[in-house]
Design a protein around this motif. Structure first.
Motif, mmCIF file in Angstrom:
data_model
loop_
_atom_site.group_PDB
_atom_site.id
_atom_site.type_symbol
_atom_site.label_atom_id
_atom_site.label_comp_id
_atom_site.label_asym_id
_atom_site.label_seq_id
_atom_site.Cartn_x
_atom_site.Cartn_y
_atom_site.Cartn_z
ATOM 1 N N SER A 1 4.169 14.637 33.847
ATOM 2 C CA SER A 1 4.714 13.278 33.775
ATOM 3 C C SER A 1 4.621 12.700 32.368
ATOM 4 N N GLY A 2 4.145 13.499 31.427
ATOM 5 C CA GLY A 2 4.033 13.042 30.046
ATOM 6 C C GLY A 2 2.651 12.521 29.722
ATOM 7 N N GLY A 3 2.517 11.961 28.542
ATOM 8 C CA GLY A 3 1.262 11.381 28.077
ATOM 9 C C GLY A 3 1.438 9.903 27.814
ATOM 10 N N VAL A 4 0.647 9.379 26.892
ATOM 11 C CA VAL A 4 0.697 7.946 26.604
ATOM 12 C C VAL A 4 0.660 7.718 25.096
ATOM 13 N N LEU A 5 1.166 6.556 24.691
ATOM 14 C CA LEU A 5 1.155 6.104 23.307
ATOM 15 C C LEU A 5 0.265 4.877 23.193
ATOM 16 N N VAL A 6 -0.633 4.893 22.210
ATOM 17 C CA VAL A 6 -1.475 3.724 21.948
ATOM 18 C C VAL A 6 -0.685 2.734 21.093
ATOM 19 N N PRO A 7 -1.189 1.496 20.900
ATOM 20 C CA PRO A 7 -0.388 0.483 20.206
ATOM 21 C C PRO A 7 0.196 0.907 18.865
ATOM 22 N N SER A 8 -0.555 1.639 18.044
ATOM 23 C CA SER A 8 -0.016 2.035 16.741
ATOM 24 C C SER A 8 1.042 3.119 16.858
ATOM 25 N N GLU A 9 1.271 3.609 18.077
ATOM 26 C CA GLU A 9 2.306 4.618 18.319
ATOM 27 C C GLU A 9 3.460 4.080 19.167
ATOM 28 N N HIS A 10 3.392 2.827 19.574
ATOM 29 C CA HIS A 10 4.397 2.306 20.496
ATOM 30 C C HIS A 10 5.817 2.460 19.973
ATOM 31 N N HIS A 11 5.993 2.404 18.642
ATOM 32 C CA HIS A 11 7.341 2.526 18.084
ATOM 33 C C HIS A 11 7.970 3.881 18.386
ATOM 34 N N ILE A 12 7.147 4.894 18.702
ATOM 35 C CA ILE A 12 7.704 6.197 19.080
ATOM 36 C C ILE A 12 8.532 6.061 20.355
ATOM 37 N N GLY A 13 8.188 5.068 21.173
ATOM 38 C CA GLY A 13 8.983 4.796 22.366
ATOM 39 C C GLY A 13 10.421 4.459 22.022
ATOM 40 N N GLY A 14 10.633 3.832 20.869
ATOM 41 C CA GLY A 14 11.996 3.554 20.421
ATOM 42 C C GLY A 14 12.767 4.827 20.118
ATOM 43 N N PHE B 1 5.364 12.801 12.493
ATOM 44 C CA PHE B 1 5.674 12.135 11.226
ATOM 45 C C PHE B 1 5.745 10.624 11.394
ATOM 46 N N MET B 2 6.053 10.169 12.599
ATOM 47 C CA MET B 2 6.257 8.746 12.824
ATOM 48 C C MET B 2 4.968 7.950 12.996
ATOM 49 N N GLU B 3 3.830 8.608 13.079
ATOM 50 C CA GLU B 3 2.581 7.866 13.297
ATOM 51 C C GLU B 3 1.468 8.410 12.413
ATOM 52 N N CYS B 4 0.472 7.554 12.202
ATOM 53 C CA CYS B 4 -0.674 7.976 11.392
ATOM 54 C C CYS B 4 -1.983 7.798 12.163
ATOM 55 N N PRO C 1 0.575 1.985 37.496
ATOM 56 C CA PRO C 1 1.105 1.302 36.313
ATOM 57 C C PRO C 1 0.171 1.447 35.112
ATOM 58 N N LEU C 2 0.753 1.560 33.925
ATOM 59 C CA LEU C 2 -0.052 1.668 32.717
ATOM 60 C C LEU C 2 -0.513 0.301 32.258
ATOM 61 N N PRO C 3 -1.700 0.221 31.665
ATOM 62 C CA PRO C 3 -2.129 -1.043 31.068
ATOM 63 C C PRO C 3 -1.252 -1.378 29.871
ATOM 64 N N PRO C 4 -1.188 -2.633 29.443
ATOM 65 C CA PRO C 4 -0.311 -3.025 28.332
ATOM 66 C C PRO C 4 -0.559 -2.259 27.042
ATOM 67 N N SER C 5 -1.759 -1.755 26.850
ATOM 68 C CA SER C 5 -2.062 -1.028 25.616
ATOM 69 C C SER C 5 -1.378 0.329 25.535
ATOM 70 N N LEU C 6 -0.906 0.841 26.664
ATOM 71 C CA LEU C 6 -0.343 2.191 26.695
ATOM 72 C C LEU C 6 1.128 2.170 27.086
ATOM 73 N N VAL C 7 1.872 3.053 26.449
ATOM 74 C CA VAL C 7 3.298 3.240 26.755
ATOM 75 C C VAL C 7 3.500 4.711 27.087
#
Length: 383
Positions: A355-368, A208-211, A11-17
Protein backbone atom coordinates in the motif's frame (compact mmCIF):
# COMPACT_ATOMS: atom_id res chain seq x y z
CA UNK A 1 4.76 -20.76 8.83
CA UNK A 2 2.32 -18.02 9.70
CA UNK A 3 2.83 -14.34 8.99
CA UNK A 4 1.01 -11.25 10.10
CA UNK A 5 -1.20 -10.01 7.24
CA UNK A 6 -0.49 -6.52 6.00
CA UNK A 7 -3.62 -4.37 6.07
CA UNK A 8 -4.37 -0.64 5.94
CA UNK A 9 -3.78 1.02 9.29
CA UNK A 10 -6.60 3.52 8.96
CA UNK A 11 -6.46 7.27 8.27
CA UNK A 12 -3.02 8.87 8.41
CA UNK A 13 -2.25 11.59 10.95
CA UNK A 14 -1.79 15.09 9.47
CA UNK A 15 1.99 14.79 9.72
CA UNK A 16 2.06 11.94 7.20
CA UNK A 17 1.12 11.76 3.53
CA UNK A 18 0.80 8.48 1.63
CA UNK A 19 3.26 7.57 -1.12
CA UNK A 20 2.51 5.65 -4.28
CA UNK A 21 1.89 1.92 -3.79
CA UNK A 22 4.89 -0.33 -4.32
CA UNK A 23 3.63 -1.63 -7.67
CA UNK A 24 4.40 1.76 -9.24
CA UNK A 25 8.09 0.93 -8.89
CA UNK A 26 7.99 -2.72 -9.98
CA UNK A 27 5.13 -3.31 -12.42
CA UNK A 28 6.33 -3.61 -16.08
CA UNK A 29 2.92 -2.51 -17.30
CA UNK A 30 3.03 0.71 -15.27
CA UNK A 31 6.52 1.36 -16.62
CA UNK A 32 5.22 0.84 -20.16
CA UNK A 33 2.48 3.39 -19.49
CA UNK A 34 5.11 5.84 -18.19
CA UNK A 35 7.14 5.35 -21.35
CA UNK A 36 4.13 6.33 -23.45
CA UNK A 37 2.78 9.11 -21.24
CA UNK A 38 6.08 10.71 -20.19
CA UNK A 39 9.27 9.70 -21.98
CA UNK A 40 7.63 9.50 -25.43
CA UNK A 41 5.42 12.56 -24.95
CA UNK A 42 7.54 15.12 -23.08
CA UNK A 43 10.81 16.91 -23.81
CA UNK A 44 13.79 14.75 -22.83
CA UNK A 45 17.36 16.02 -22.43
CA UNK A 46 19.51 13.56 -24.38
CA UNK A 47 22.85 14.84 -25.73
CA UNK A 48 25.29 17.61 -24.91
CA UNK A 49 25.46 19.67 -28.09
CA UNK A 50 29.24 20.15 -27.91
CA UNK A 51 29.72 16.37 -27.99
CA UNK A 52 28.58 16.52 -31.62
CA UNK A 53 31.25 18.97 -32.67
CA UNK A 54 31.41 18.37 -36.42
CA UNK A 55 29.13 17.37 -39.31
CA UNK A 56 28.38 13.66 -39.27
CA UNK A 57 29.02 13.21 -35.55
CA UNK A 58 26.16 11.26 -34.00
CA UNK A 59 24.92 9.80 -30.74
CA UNK A 60 22.19 7.22 -30.21
CA UNK A 61 20.01 7.36 -27.10
CA UNK A 62 17.09 5.40 -25.72
CA UNK A 63 13.96 7.53 -25.31
CA UNK A 64 11.08 5.50 -23.96
CA UNK A 65 10.81 2.47 -26.22
CA UNK A 66 12.53 4.19 -29.15
CA UNK A 67 16.15 4.46 -30.21
CA UNK A 68 16.88 7.99 -31.38
CA UNK A 69 19.92 9.18 -33.33
CA UNK A 70 21.04 12.79 -32.94
CA UNK A 71 23.50 14.14 -35.50
CA UNK A 72 24.97 17.40 -36.75
CA UNK A 73 24.28 18.42 -40.33
CA UNK A 74 26.72 19.90 -42.81
CA UNK A 75 25.14 23.29 -42.07
CA UNK A 76 26.11 22.85 -38.41
CA UNK A 77 22.60 22.24 -37.06
CA UNK A 78 21.44 19.37 -34.87
CA UNK A 79 18.85 16.94 -36.13
CA UNK A 80 17.16 13.95 -34.46
CA UNK A 81 15.58 10.91 -36.11
CA UNK A 82 14.15 7.58 -35.08
CA UNK A 83 17.05 5.16 -35.44
CA UNK A 84 15.14 2.93 -37.87
CA UNK A 85 15.77 2.31 -41.55
CA UNK A 86 12.61 2.89 -43.59
CA UNK A 87 13.25 -0.19 -45.74
CA UNK A 88 12.95 -3.20 -43.45
CA UNK A 89 13.32 -1.63 -40.03
CA UNK A 90 16.95 -2.42 -39.24
CA UNK A 91 18.68 -0.23 -36.68
CA UNK A 92 20.50 2.41 -38.67
CA UNK A 93 23.29 3.35 -36.25
CA UNK A 94 24.36 0.39 -34.14
CA UNK A 95 27.04 2.15 -32.08
CA UNK A 96 26.31 4.48 -29.17
CA UNK A 97 28.29 7.25 -30.84
CA UNK A 98 30.39 7.74 -33.91
CA UNK A 99 31.26 9.81 -36.95
CA UNK A 100 30.15 9.38 -40.54
CA UNK A 101 31.85 11.11 -43.46
CA UNK A 102 28.80 12.31 -45.35
CA UNK A 103 25.71 10.13 -44.87
CA UNK A 104 23.94 7.63 -42.64
CA UNK A 105 23.83 4.18 -44.22
CA UNK A 106 21.89 1.15 -43.06
CA UNK A 107 24.26 -1.80 -42.51
CA UNK A 108 21.62 -4.28 -43.74
CA UNK A 109 20.70 -3.28 -47.32
CA UNK A 110 22.68 -0.03 -47.66
CA UNK A 111 19.75 2.36 -47.85
CA UNK A 112 21.50 5.71 -47.43
CA UNK A 113 20.26 8.98 -45.95
CA UNK A 114 21.79 12.43 -45.87
CA UNK A 115 22.24 14.24 -42.55
CA UNK A 116 18.87 15.95 -43.04
CA UNK A 117 17.24 12.50 -43.10
CA UNK A 118 16.40 12.40 -46.83
CA UNK A 119 16.75 9.09 -48.67
CA UNK A 120 19.49 9.66 -51.25
CA UNK A 121 20.59 6.19 -52.36
CA UNK A 122 19.81 2.48 -52.23
CA UNK A 123 20.70 -0.53 -54.39
CA UNK A 124 18.61 -0.32 -57.59
CA UNK A 125 16.84 2.86 -56.43
CA UNK A 126 17.15 4.38 -59.91
CA UNK A 127 14.98 1.54 -61.18
CA UNK A 128 12.24 2.62 -58.76
CA UNK A 129 11.44 6.18 -59.92
CA UNK A 130 8.10 6.09 -58.14
CA UNK A 131 9.77 6.00 -54.70
CA UNK A 132 9.42 9.43 -53.03
CA UNK A 133 12.77 10.11 -51.38
CA UNK A 134 11.27 12.59 -48.93
CA UNK A 135 8.43 10.31 -47.92
CA UNK A 136 10.81 7.41 -47.31
CA UNK A 137 13.36 9.49 -45.47
CA UNK A 138 14.09 9.02 -41.80
CA UNK A 139 11.33 9.86 -39.31
CA UNK A 140 12.22 13.20 -37.78
CA UNK A 141 12.04 13.89 -34.06
CA UNK A 142 11.41 17.38 -32.64
CA UNK A 143 14.58 18.93 -31.23
CA UNK A 144 15.36 22.05 -29.22
CA UNK A 145 18.63 23.29 -27.75
CA UNK A 146 18.80 24.74 -24.23
CA UNK A 147 21.58 24.99 -21.65
CA UNK A 148 23.94 23.58 -24.26
CA UNK A 149 22.00 20.30 -24.60
CA UNK A 150 19.75 18.77 -27.24
CA UNK A 151 16.24 18.08 -25.95
CA UNK A 152 13.99 15.85 -28.05
CA UNK A 153 10.30 15.04 -28.01
CA UNK A 154 8.78 12.04 -29.77
CA UNK A 155 5.26 13.44 -29.75
CA UNK A 156 3.69 14.45 -33.06
CA UNK A 157 2.50 17.57 -31.21
CA UNK A 158 5.19 18.43 -28.63
CA UNK A 159 4.14 20.47 -25.60
CA UNK A 160 5.41 24.04 -25.36
CA UNK A 161 9.14 23.93 -24.56
CA UNK A 162 8.93 27.27 -22.81
CA UNK A 163 5.91 26.33 -20.69
CA UNK A 164 7.33 22.98 -19.59
CA UNK A 165 11.13 22.86 -19.65
CA UNK A 166 12.13 26.53 -19.32
CA UNK A 167 9.33 27.18 -16.83
CA UNK A 168 10.89 24.66 -14.44
CA UNK A 169 13.90 26.93 -13.99
CA UNK A 170 11.76 30.02 -13.55
CA UNK A 171 9.52 28.24 -11.07
CA UNK A 172 12.44 27.19 -8.87
CA UNK A 173 14.65 30.27 -9.12
CA UNK A 174 11.99 32.97 -9.32
CA UNK A 175 14.03 35.26 -11.60
CA UNK A 176 13.65 34.16 -15.26
CA UNK A 177 17.19 35.35 -15.99
CA UNK A 178 18.84 33.69 -12.97
CA UNK A 179 19.84 30.48 -14.76
CA UNK A 180 21.24 32.48 -17.67
CA UNK A 181 23.88 33.97 -15.37
CA UNK A 182 25.69 30.62 -15.35
CA UNK A 183 26.10 30.57 -19.14
CA UNK A 184 25.73 26.80 -19.15
CA UNK A 185 25.69 26.60 -22.95
CA UNK A 186 29.16 28.19 -23.03
CA UNK A 187 30.76 25.94 -20.43
CA UNK A 188 33.17 23.09 -21.13
CA UNK A 189 32.91 19.49 -20.00
CA UNK A 190 35.30 18.79 -17.15
CA UNK A 191 34.07 15.33 -16.24
CA UNK A 192 31.31 12.89 -17.14
CA UNK A 193 30.36 9.87 -15.06
CA UNK A 194 27.73 7.34 -16.12
CA UNK A 195 25.93 5.41 -13.37
CA UNK A 196 23.91 2.24 -14.00
CA UNK A 197 21.41 2.33 -11.15
CA UNK A 198 19.38 -0.79 -10.34
CA UNK A 199 16.36 1.17 -9.23
CA UNK A 200 13.18 2.69 -10.61
CA UNK A 201 13.63 6.19 -11.99
CA UNK A 202 11.03 7.65 -9.59
CA UNK A 203 13.04 6.58 -6.56
CA UNK A 204 15.92 8.66 -7.92
CA UNK A 205 13.69 11.68 -8.53
CA UNK A 206 12.10 11.42 -5.09
CA UNK A 207 15.53 11.16 -3.47
CA UNK A 208 16.69 14.31 -5.24
CA UNK A 209 13.55 16.15 -4.16
CA UNK A 210 14.17 15.88 -0.41
CA UNK A 211 16.98 16.30 2.08
CA UNK A 212 15.46 14.43 5.00
CA UNK A 213 18.16 11.84 4.31
CA UNK A 214 21.07 14.28 3.95
CA UNK A 215 22.30 14.20 7.53
CA UNK A 216 22.25 10.41 7.44
CA UNK A 217 24.11 9.64 4.22
CA UNK A 218 25.77 12.86 2.96
CA UNK A 219 28.45 13.92 5.47
CA UNK A 220 30.56 15.75 2.88
CA UNK A 221 27.58 17.65 1.44
CA UNK A 222 26.26 18.77 4.82
CA UNK A 223 29.71 20.08 5.76
CA UNK A 224 29.55 22.39 2.75
CA UNK A 225 25.80 23.15 3.05
CA UNK A 226 24.98 23.09 6.78
CA UNK A 227 21.25 23.74 6.33
CA UNK A 228 20.97 20.35 4.62
CA UNK A 229 21.98 18.71 7.89
CA UNK A 230 18.75 19.93 9.47
CA UNK A 231 16.74 17.51 7.37
CA UNK A 232 14.08 20.05 6.49
CA UNK A 233 15.71 21.60 3.42
CA UNK A 234 13.67 20.45 0.46
CA UNK A 235 16.23 20.11 -2.30
CA UNK A 236 13.44 20.31 -4.86
CA UNK A 237 12.75 23.83 -3.63
CA UNK A 238 16.29 25.14 -3.22
CA UNK A 239 15.29 28.25 -5.15
CA UNK A 240 16.53 30.50 -2.37
CA UNK A 241 20.03 29.06 -2.69
CA UNK A 242 21.48 27.04 0.17
CA UNK A 243 24.36 29.03 1.60
CA UNK A 244 27.87 27.65 1.98
CA UNK A 245 28.99 27.11 5.56
CA UNK A 246 31.27 29.43 7.46
CA UNK A 247 34.85 28.76 6.46
CA UNK A 248 33.82 26.84 3.33
CA UNK A 249 35.69 28.30 0.38
CA UNK A 250 34.20 26.30 -2.47
CA UNK A 251 31.82 23.55 -3.53
CA UNK A 252 34.49 20.87 -3.10
CA UNK A 253 34.76 17.60 -1.21
CA UNK A 254 36.80 19.23 1.58
CA UNK A 255 35.42 22.76 1.35
CA UNK A 256 38.62 24.10 -0.16
CA UNK A 257 38.61 26.77 -2.84
CA UNK A 258 37.39 25.84 -6.28
CA UNK A 259 37.68 28.30 -9.15
CA UNK A 260 36.66 31.91 -9.63
CA UNK A 261 32.93 32.36 -10.00
CA UNK A 262 31.53 32.30 -13.49
CA UNK A 263 31.58 35.78 -15.06
CA UNK A 264 27.87 36.59 -14.93
CA UNK A 265 27.04 34.95 -11.61
CA UNK A 266 25.66 37.71 -9.41
CA UNK A 267 26.84 38.65 -5.93
CA UNK A 268 23.54 37.30 -4.59
CA UNK A 269 24.23 33.91 -6.22
CA UNK A 270 27.81 33.69 -4.95
CA UNK A 271 28.50 31.09 -2.24
CA UNK A 272 25.12 29.46 -2.82
CA UNK A 273 23.82 26.19 -4.24
CA UNK A 274 20.65 26.04 -6.33
CA UNK A 275 18.85 22.86 -7.48
CA UNK A 276 16.34 22.52 -10.28
CA UNK A 277 14.27 19.47 -11.21
CA UNK A 278 12.98 19.45 -14.79
CA UNK A 279 10.36 16.73 -15.02
CA UNK A 280 10.57 13.98 -15.81
CA UNK A 281 14.30 13.16 -15.79
CA UNK A 282 16.70 16.11 -15.45
CA UNK A 283 18.44 17.67 -12.44
CA UNK A 284 20.43 20.90 -12.72
CA UNK A 285 22.75 21.93 -9.88
CA UNK A 286 24.17 25.45 -9.90
CA UNK A 287 27.15 26.65 -7.85
CA UNK A 288 29.28 29.76 -8.42
CA UNK A 289 32.11 28.16 -10.38
CA UNK A 290 30.48 25.20 -12.15
CA UNK A 291 27.24 23.48 -13.12
CA UNK A 292 26.34 19.82 -12.58
CA UNK A 293 23.68 18.35 -14.85
CA UNK A 294 22.11 14.91 -14.50
CA UNK A 295 20.04 13.34 -17.24
CA UNK A 296 18.32 10.03 -16.65
CA UNK A 297 17.51 7.28 -19.13
CA UNK A 298 14.92 4.89 -17.60
CA UNK A 299 15.52 1.52 -19.27
CA UNK A 300 13.29 -0.78 -17.20
CA UNK A 301 11.06 -0.64 -14.14
CA UNK A 302 14.13 -1.46 -12.03
CA UNK A 303 17.00 0.04 -14.04
CA UNK A 304 17.97 3.65 -14.77
CA UNK A 305 21.13 4.94 -16.43
CA UNK A 306 22.19 8.38 -15.20
CA UNK A 307 24.72 10.54 -17.03
CA UNK A 308 26.21 13.29 -14.88
CA UNK A 309 28.22 16.15 -16.40
CA UNK A 310 30.44 18.60 -14.51
CA UNK A 311 30.74 21.82 -16.53
CA UNK A 312 33.33 24.56 -15.99
CA UNK A 313 34.50 27.79 -17.59
CA UNK A 314 36.29 26.88 -20.85
CA UNK A 315 39.56 28.36 -19.65
CA UNK A 316 39.51 26.14 -16.56
CA UNK A 317 39.23 22.97 -18.65
CA UNK A 318 41.67 24.21 -21.31
CA UNK A 319 44.30 24.94 -18.66
CA UNK A 320 44.26 21.34 -17.45
CA UNK A 321 43.26 22.50 -13.96
CA UNK A 322 42.58 19.79 -11.40
CA UNK A 323 38.80 19.60 -11.00
CA UNK A 324 38.87 16.41 -8.94
CA UNK A 325 37.88 17.99 -5.62
CA UNK A 326 34.72 19.58 -7.00
CA UNK A 327 33.88 16.46 -9.01
CA UNK A 328 34.45 14.22 -6.00
CA UNK A 329 31.90 16.06 -3.84
CA UNK A 330 28.89 15.37 -6.04
CA UNK A 331 30.25 12.04 -7.23
CA UNK A 332 30.10 10.90 -3.59
CA UNK A 333 26.61 12.36 -3.26
CA UNK A 334 25.56 10.45 -6.39
CA UNK A 335 27.00 7.17 -5.16
CA UNK A 336 25.41 7.62 -1.74
CA UNK A 337 22.02 8.48 -3.26
CA UNK A 338 22.05 5.69 -5.82
CA UNK A 339 23.08 3.12 -3.22
CA UNK A 340 20.11 4.23 -1.10
CA UNK A 341 17.78 3.86 -4.09
CA UNK A 342 19.14 0.38 -4.82
CA UNK A 343 18.58 -0.60 -1.19
CA UNK A 344 14.99 0.60 -1.49
CA UNK A 345 14.10 -1.03 -4.81
CA UNK A 346 13.76 -4.64 -3.53
CA UNK A 347 11.30 -3.55 -0.85
CA UNK A 348 8.96 -2.06 -3.44
CA UNK A 349 7.73 -5.61 -4.15
CA UNK A 350 7.38 -6.51 -0.47
CA UNK A 351 3.98 -7.05 1.12
CA UNK A 352 5.06 -4.44 3.64
CA UNK A 353 5.02 -1.81 0.87
CA UNK A 354 1.99 -3.07 -1.03
CA UNK A 355 0.00 0.00 0.00
CA UNK A 356 3.06 2.25 -0.09
CA UNK A 357 4.86 4.19 2.61
CA UNK A 358 4.54 7.65 4.09
CA UNK A 359 6.04 11.13 3.66
CA UNK A 360 6.95 13.30 6.64
CA UNK A 361 6.31 17.08 6.50
CA UNK A 362 9.63 17.96 4.84
CA UNK A 363 8.77 15.44 2.12
CA UNK A 364 5.12 16.37 1.56
CA UNK A 365 5.98 18.17 -1.70
CA UNK A 366 6.86 14.76 -3.18
CA UNK A 367 3.11 14.18 -3.12
CA UNK A 368 2.85 16.86 -5.79
CA UNK A 369 5.20 14.85 -7.99
CA UNK A 370 3.05 11.77 -7.45
CA UNK A 371 -0.11 13.73 -8.31
CA UNK A 372 1.55 15.01 -11.49
CA UNK A 373 2.56 11.48 -12.48
CA UNK A 374 -0.90 10.03 -11.89
CA UNK A 375 -2.53 12.86 -13.85
CA UNK A 376 -0.16 12.27 -16.77
CA UNK A 377 -0.87 8.54 -16.80
CA UNK A 378 -4.61 9.16 -16.60
CA UNK A 379 -4.55 11.71 -19.42
CA UNK A 380 -2.59 9.36 -21.64
CA UNK A 381 -4.99 6.48 -20.98
CA UNK A 382 -7.87 8.66 -22.23
CA UNK A 383 -6.09 9.66 -25.46
Amino acid sequence: MTTTPISPAGPLPPSLVATLPGAYYTDPEIFRREQAALFESMWMCVVRAADLDRPGAYRTVQVGRESVVVTRTRAGELRAFLNVCRHRGARLCVEESGQVRRNLQCPYHAWTYDLEGRLIAAPNLVRMPDVDRERYGLVKVALREWLGYAWVCLSDEPPSFEDTVVHAAVERLGDPAAIEHYGTERLALGKRVTYDVRANWKLIVENFMECYHCATIHPELTEVLPEFAEGYAAQYYVGHGAEFGTGVEGFTVDGSAGFGKLPEVSAEQDRRYYAITVKPTVFVNLVPDHVILHRMFPLAEDRTVVECDWLYAPEVVASGADVSKSVELFHRVNEQDFAACERTQPAMSSRAYRSGGVLVPSEHHIGGFHAWLLAALDANSRD
